[in-house]
Design an enzyme around this catalytic site. Structure first.
Site, mmCIF file in Angstrom:
data_model
loop_
_atom_site.group_PDB
_atom_site.id
_atom_site.type_symbol
_atom_site.label_atom_id
_atom_site.label_comp_id
_atom_site.label_asym_id
_atom_site.label_seq_id
_atom_site.Cartn_x
_atom_site.Cartn_y
_atom_site.Cartn_z
ATOM 1 N N ARG A 113 -12.470 -14.571 -2.383
ATOM 2 C CA ARG A 113 -11.593 -15.248 -1.411
ATOM 3 C C ARG A 113 -12.360 -16.110 -0.416
ATOM 4 O O ARG A 113 -11.820 -17.081 0.101
ATOM 5 C CB ARG A 113 -10.769 -14.217 -0.636
ATOM 6 N N SER A 148 -13.578 0.544 2.411
ATOM 7 C CA SER A 148 -12.569 0.428 1.353
ATOM 8 C C SER A 148 -11.609 1.607 1.360
ATOM 9 O O SER A 148 -11.998 2.747 1.068
ATOM 10 C CB SER A 148 -13.239 0.326 -0.021
ATOM 11 N N GLY A 205 -5.584 -4.081 -7.964
ATOM 12 C CA GLY A 205 -6.732 -3.252 -7.609
ATOM 13 C C GLY A 205 -6.314 -1.885 -7.099
ATOM 14 O O GLY A 205 -6.861 -0.861 -7.508
ATOM 15 N N GLN A 240 -9.328 1.872 -0.767
ATOM 16 C CA GLN A 240 -9.092 2.235 -2.171
ATOM 17 C C GLN A 240 -10.095 3.288 -2.628
ATOM 18 O O GLN A 240 -9.732 4.241 -3.333
ATOM 19 C CB GLN A 240 -9.169 0.989 -3.049
ATOM 20 N N ASP A 291 -6.840 -8.446 4.228
ATOM 21 C CA ASP A 291 -6.066 -9.310 3.326
ATOM 22 C C ASP A 291 -5.551 -10.573 4.028
ATOM 23 O O ASP A 291 -4.924 -11.423 3.390
ATOM 24 C CB ASP A 291 -4.879 -8.531 2.741
ATOM 25 N N LYS A 332 -12.195 -9.484 -3.922
ATOM 26 C CA LYS A 332 -10.732 -9.315 -3.954
ATOM 27 C C LYS A 332 -10.183 -9.933 -5.239
ATOM 28 O O LYS A 332 -10.933 -10.172 -6.179
ATOM 29 C CB LYS A 332 -10.119 -9.950 -2.707
ATOM 30 N N SER A 391 0.833 -1.212 0.000
ATOM 31 C CA SER A 391 0.000 0.000 0.000
ATOM 32 C C SER A 391 0.866 1.259 0.000
ATOM 33 O O SER A 391 0.603 2.213 -0.746
ATOM 34 C CB SER A 391 -0.897 0.012 1.241
ATOM 35 N N ARG A 436 1.555 4.186 -3.105
ATOM 36 C CA ARG A 436 1.303 5.600 -2.805
ATOM 37 C C ARG A 436 2.571 6.438 -2.922
ATOM 38 O O ARG A 436 2.512 7.609 -3.300
ATOM 39 C CB ARG A 436 0.687 5.730 -1.406
#
Ligand code: S3P
Length: 448
Positions: A358, A174, A101, A176, A327, A354, A29, A33
């Protein structure tokens, strides 16, 4: 970007104790970024410990296609020559995000914030995942979208001349979606507000603040996080040190707990409280897990995670913990298979969307290896060890999902019979050194 044409199966079998100290690669992550925020800063950002895996390299290639200078200067060392907020250029070809993603959704926010057009493509897994969750708020901000029914990849977006700053309540947990809206908001005149009813990983907020954006977080009366971002800041280039990825460390940590006699330390792991739900859960299960050498690095808490093989017991994992370990459910399910008594996991609706479904992939993989599990709409119950039942012996369908592959390879290290996963190609998207690091601890894998 590499698209795996043929599948490469791999097997794992019971091994002696796992011992040693390892470092896992940089957090995924934060790596994504650091490249993106570097591209939006004015001047040169340097990155140390970047995760050099397919997902992140795809983001690097996308930032380059959007005009930023992205250069590798050494192992894990990268330099990003930023363009400043508003400075992205229209790419000459499609942006291929492979399996990623985070890369694709956050870049949609960045592109949507600029008066440019770009087309997003990805592999079969990414092309099945819902993008409407990001496109809908972007549409509210004035972004044009051309997408097939259901808002799946491939799709094209074009940002407006001037974006409308919005106040957006994120309808699902989320990071994201939150991040995509904030990244578009970077180039909106005025204040963009994102409300998240349940806290998710906060790397975007922390890092934007570090890059000099005016961003604030307040807690509302119902406990929701209200994030305000002032548009059009001049972001200042940074030196980013990426800590080890707790989501990658999770595989070695659980292996160290379930393989008898093991003693494993994973050094330099990110311990942001919005990422450590698995470690909390394992301790509740009775794991001998301690955090050593806790320290601060680039504004994040990091430390060494030390585990010794433990007798685990089943627990009920509170649903509100899900975002802090979203995750990690595949590898938690493996730990649960060795526990005494059932482990109940709820609030798992996001697992359905995901890299694979999953929830289904884990349940099928457990069944294939004679581990009793019950799959609900948004829940999973893993029964734990049953006397007289030999576990393992199955082949697991990984559905282009790196974490399914790694979790079931860990299962095999402690199972009664060999476990085979049908394809390990996707492990390269997040943790290319997985096999070598695990073998260094004593794990036994064989090409199947
Ligand atoms: C991520 C957010 C999570 C997580 C993913 C990384 C991020 O996804 O599963 O691996 O870096 O923002 P969602 O936001 O879809 O939950």
């Amino acid at each position: 970007m590499a698209h795996v044409a043929t599948s490469s199966p791999l097997s794992s079998s019971a091994t002696g104790a796992l011992t040693g100290r390892i470092r896992v690669p940089g957090d995924k992550s934060i790596s994504h970024r650091s490249l993106m925020f570097g591209a939006m800063a004015v001047g040169e950002t340097t990155i140390e410990g970047l995760l050099e895996a397919e997902d992140v390299l795809g983001t690097g290639a996308a930032m380059r296609a959007l005009g930023a200078g992205v250069t590798r200067t050494g192992e894990g060392a990268w330099r990003v020559a930023g363009l400043g907020v508003g400075g992205l250029l229209e790419p000459e070809s499609v942006l291929d995000f492979g399996n990623a993603g985070t890369g694709s959704r956050l870049t949609m926010g960045l592109v949507g914030g600029h008066a440019i057009a770009a087309t997003f493509v990805g592999d079969a897994s990414l092309s099945r995942r819902p993008m409407g969750r990001v496109l809908n708020p972007l549409r509210e901000m004035g972004v044009d979208v051309i997408a097939r029914a259901g808002d799946r990849l491939p799709l094209s977006i074009r940002g407006p001349k001037t974006l409308t700053p919005i106040a957006y309540r994120v309808p699902m947990a989320s990071a994201q979606v939150k991040s995509a809206v904030l990244l578009a908001g970077l180039n909106a005149p005025g204040v963009t507000t994102v409300i998240e009813p349940i806290a998710t990983r906060d790397h975007t907020e922390r890092m934007l603040e570090g890059f000099g954006a005016a961003i604030s977080v307040e807690i509302g009366s119902a406990g929701e996080r209200i994030i305000h971002l002032e548009g059009r800041p001049e972001l200042k280039p940074q030196h980013v040190v990426v800590p080890g990825d707790p989501s990658s460390a999770a595989f070695a940590v659980v292996a160290g707990l379930i393989v008898p006699g093991s003693d494993v330390t994973v050094e330099n792991v990110l311990l942001n409280p919005l990422r450590t739900g698995l470690f909390t859960t394992l301790v509740e299960m009775g794991a001998d897990l301690s955090i050593e050498n806790e320290r601060l690095s680039s504004g994040e808490c990091i430390g060494d995670v030390h585990v010794r093989a433990s007798r685990l017991k089943g627990v009920v994992v509170p649903p509100e913990r899900a975002p802090a370990m979203i995750d990690e459910y595949p590898i938690l399910a493996i730990a649960a298979a060795f526990a005494e008594g059932p482990t109940v996991m709820e609030g798992l609706e996001e697992l359905r969307v995901k890299e694979s479904d999953r929830l289904a992939a884990v349940a099928r993989g457990l069944e294939a290896n004679r581990i009793a599990a019950r799959e609900g709409e948004a829940s999973l119950v893993v029964e734990g060890r049953r006397a007289g039942v030999k576990i393992g012996g199955g082949t697991v369908a990984t559905h282009l999902d790196h974490r399914i592959a790694m979790a079931f390879l860990v299962l095999g290290l402690a199972a009664d019979e060999t476990v085979t996963v049908d394809d390990v190609g996707m492990i390269a998207t997040s943790f290319p050194s997985f096999r070598g690091l695990m073998e260094g601890l004593g794990a036994r894998f064989a090409d199947a």
